[in-house]
Write a protein that holds these residues in place. Structure first.
Motif, PDB file in Angstrom:
ATOM      1  N   SER A 117      18.048  -1.397  -5.245  1.00  0.00           N
ATOM      2  CA  SER A 117      18.670  -0.327  -6.025  1.00  0.00           C
ATOM      3  C   SER A 117      17.738   0.851  -6.277  1.00  0.00           C
ATOM      4  O   SER A 117      18.080   1.773  -7.016  1.00  0.00           O
ATOM      5  N   GLY A 118      16.561   0.838  -5.663  1.00  0.00           N
ATOM      6  CA  GLY A 118      15.652   1.982  -5.773  1.00  0.00           C
ATOM      7  C   GLY A 118      14.698   1.956  -6.947  1.00  0.00           C
ATOM      8  O   GLY A 118      14.051   2.955  -7.232  1.00  0.00           O
ATOM      9  N   HIS A 119      14.599   0.813  -7.627  1.00  0.00           N
ATOM     10  CA  HIS A 119      13.675   0.694  -8.761  1.00  0.00           C
ATOM     11  C   HIS A 119      12.308   0.214  -8.274  1.00  0.00           C
ATOM     12  O   HIS A 119      12.218  -0.628  -7.377  1.00  0.00           O
ATOM     13  N   VAL A 120      11.266   0.735  -8.881  1.00  0.00           N
ATOM     14  CA  VAL A 120       9.898   0.405  -8.482  1.00  0.00           C
ATOM     15  C   VAL A 120       9.569  -1.033  -8.857  1.00  0.00           C
ATOM     16  O   VAL A 120       9.718  -1.437 -10.014  1.00  0.00           O
ATOM     17  N   GLN A 121       9.130  -1.806  -7.863  1.00  0.00           N
ATOM     18  CA  GLN A 121       8.681  -3.185  -8.072  1.00  0.00           C
ATOM     19  C   GLN A 121       7.165  -3.286  -8.022  1.00  0.00           C
ATOM     20  O   GLN A 121       6.584  -4.200  -8.581  1.00  0.00           O
ATOM     21  N   GLY A 122       6.553  -2.373  -7.295  1.00  0.00           N
ATOM     22  CA  GLY A 122       5.108  -2.417  -7.119  1.00  0.00           C
ATOM     23  C   GLY A 122       4.631  -1.220  -6.335  1.00  0.00           C
ATOM     24  O   GLY A 122       5.395  -0.289  -6.066  1.00  0.00           O
ATOM     25  N   ILE A 123       3.356  -1.268  -5.967  1.00  0.00           N
ATOM     26  CA  ILE A 123       2.767  -0.214  -5.159  1.00  0.00           C
ATOM     27  C   ILE A 123       1.682  -0.853  -4.303  1.00  0.00           C
ATOM     28  O   ILE A 123       1.021  -1.804  -4.735  1.00  0.00           O
ATOM     29  N   VAL A 124       1.560  -0.371  -3.084  1.00  0.00           N
ATOM     30  CA  VAL A 124       0.487  -0.813  -2.199  1.00  0.00           C
ATOM     31  C   VAL A 124      -0.377   0.410  -1.935  1.00  0.00           C
ATOM     32  O   VAL A 124       0.135   1.468  -1.557  1.00  0.00           O
ATOM     33  N   THR A 125      -1.673   0.255  -2.173  1.00  0.00           N
ATOM     34  CA  THR A 125      -2.606   1.354  -1.951  1.00  0.00           C
ATOM     35  C   THR A 125      -3.626   0.955  -0.888  1.00  0.00           C
ATOM     36  O   THR A 125      -3.740  -0.221  -0.525  1.00  0.00           O
ATOM     37  N   SER A 126      -4.351   1.926  -0.433  1.00  0.00           N
ATOM     38  CA  SER A 126      -5.413   1.635   0.529  1.00  0.00           C
ATOM     39  C   SER A 126      -6.440   0.694  -0.099  1.00  0.00           C
ATOM     40  O   SER A 126      -7.017  -0.142   0.585  1.00  0.00           O
ATOM     41  N   SER A 127      -6.622   0.786  -1.393  1.00  0.00           N
ATOM     42  CA  SER A 127      -7.543  -0.125  -2.100  1.00  0.00           C
ATOM     43  C   SER A 127      -7.077  -1.571  -2.012  1.00  0.00           C
ATOM     44  O   SER A 127      -7.896  -2.493  -1.945  1.00  0.00           O
ATOM     45  N   ASP A 128      -5.771  -1.787  -2.007  1.00  0.00           N
ATOM     46  CA  ASP A 128      -5.243  -3.147  -1.869  1.00  0.00           C
ATOM     47  C   ASP A 128      -5.638  -3.742  -0.519  1.00  0.00           C
ATOM     48  O   ASP A 128      -5.949  -4.927  -0.417  1.00  0.00           O
ATOM     49  N   PHE A 129      -5.646  -2.912   0.511  1.00  0.00           N
ATOM     50  CA  PHE A 129      -6.056  -3.388   1.831  1.00  0.00           C
ATOM     51  C   PHE A 129      -7.562  -3.666   1.878  1.00  0.00           C
ATOM     52  O   PHE A 129      -7.998  -4.618   2.519  1.00  0.00           O
ATOM     53  N   VAL A 130      -8.337  -2.848   1.192  1.00  0.00           N
ATOM     54  CA  VAL A 130      -9.788  -3.091   1.139  1.00  0.00           C
ATOM     55  C   VAL A 130     -10.062  -4.408   0.410  1.00  0.00           C
ATOM     56  O   VAL A 130     -10.888  -5.213   0.848  1.00  0.00           O
ATOM     57  N   LYS A 131      -9.345  -4.662  -0.670  1.00  0.00           N
ATOM     58  CA  LYS A 131      -9.491  -5.930  -1.400  1.00  0.00           C
ATOM     59  C   LYS A 131      -9.110  -7.112  -0.515  1.00  0.00           C
ATOM     60  O   LYS A 131      -9.773  -8.151  -0.543  1.00  0.00           O
ATOM     61  N   LEU A 132      -8.041  -6.957   0.253  1.00  0.00           N
ATOM     62  CA  LEU A 132      -7.622  -8.006   1.177  1.00  0.00           C
ATOM     63  C   LEU A 132      -8.705  -8.256   2.222  1.00  0.00           C
ATOM     64  O   LEU A 132      -9.030  -9.411   2.518  1.00  0.00           O
TER      65      LEU A 132
END
Length: 139
Positions: A117-132
């Motif tokens: 329905s277009g509501h924000v559930q989360g966000i993925v940032t470049s920092s998330d990939f660095v943490k991974l």
């Protein structure tokens, strides 16, 4: 792996009716560089405000009106007037292999994660990939 496994779920969002001063303060106090912009009417994602866009706008205001007028000009300009309305988004079930390619090809810093329905559930940032990457390197 999919988006759900690395996305940040405690997302700092801002209303499309908030002003630039509010966004500036929120980014600074919450130490974030990306703000999903949500509609005041129905809380759906309507845009993205990046730190880069905000700084560019602030610098333009200072150049045009001077530093003495900055506070007043920031309060007079809504987030909706400077947010990126042409943005990409994800769902929580999308595979990371596709998302990482998108980040690389488009040089993005973030992608919001929304539900059907277009509501924000989360966000993925470049920092998330660095943490991974850091996590995988420790294996």
């Amino acid at each position: 792996m999919n988006v759900r496994e690395i996305m940040t779920t405690q997302v700092v969002c801002i209303s499309d009716e908030a002003n630039l001063k509010d966004a500036h303060s929120l980014m600074k106090s919450r130490n974030v560089r990306h703000l999903p912009v949500i509609s005041e009417q129905d809380s759906r994602l309507v845009g993205i405000l990046t730190h880069k866009k905000m700084v560019s706008t602030v610098m333009s205001l200072v150049t045009k009106y001077g530093s003495d007028a900055l506070d007043r000009k920031e309060r007079a300009q809504t987030v909706a007037t400077i947010m990126d309305k042409d943005y990409q988004h994800l769902t929580a079930d999308e595979p990371l292999s596709i998302v990482v390619e998108y980040f690389i090809e488009n040089k993005l810093g973030c992608l919001p994660v929304i539900d059907a329905s277009g509501h924000v559930q989360g966000i993925v940032t470049s920092s998330d990939f660095v943490k991974l990457c850091a996590k995988l390197l420790k294996l």
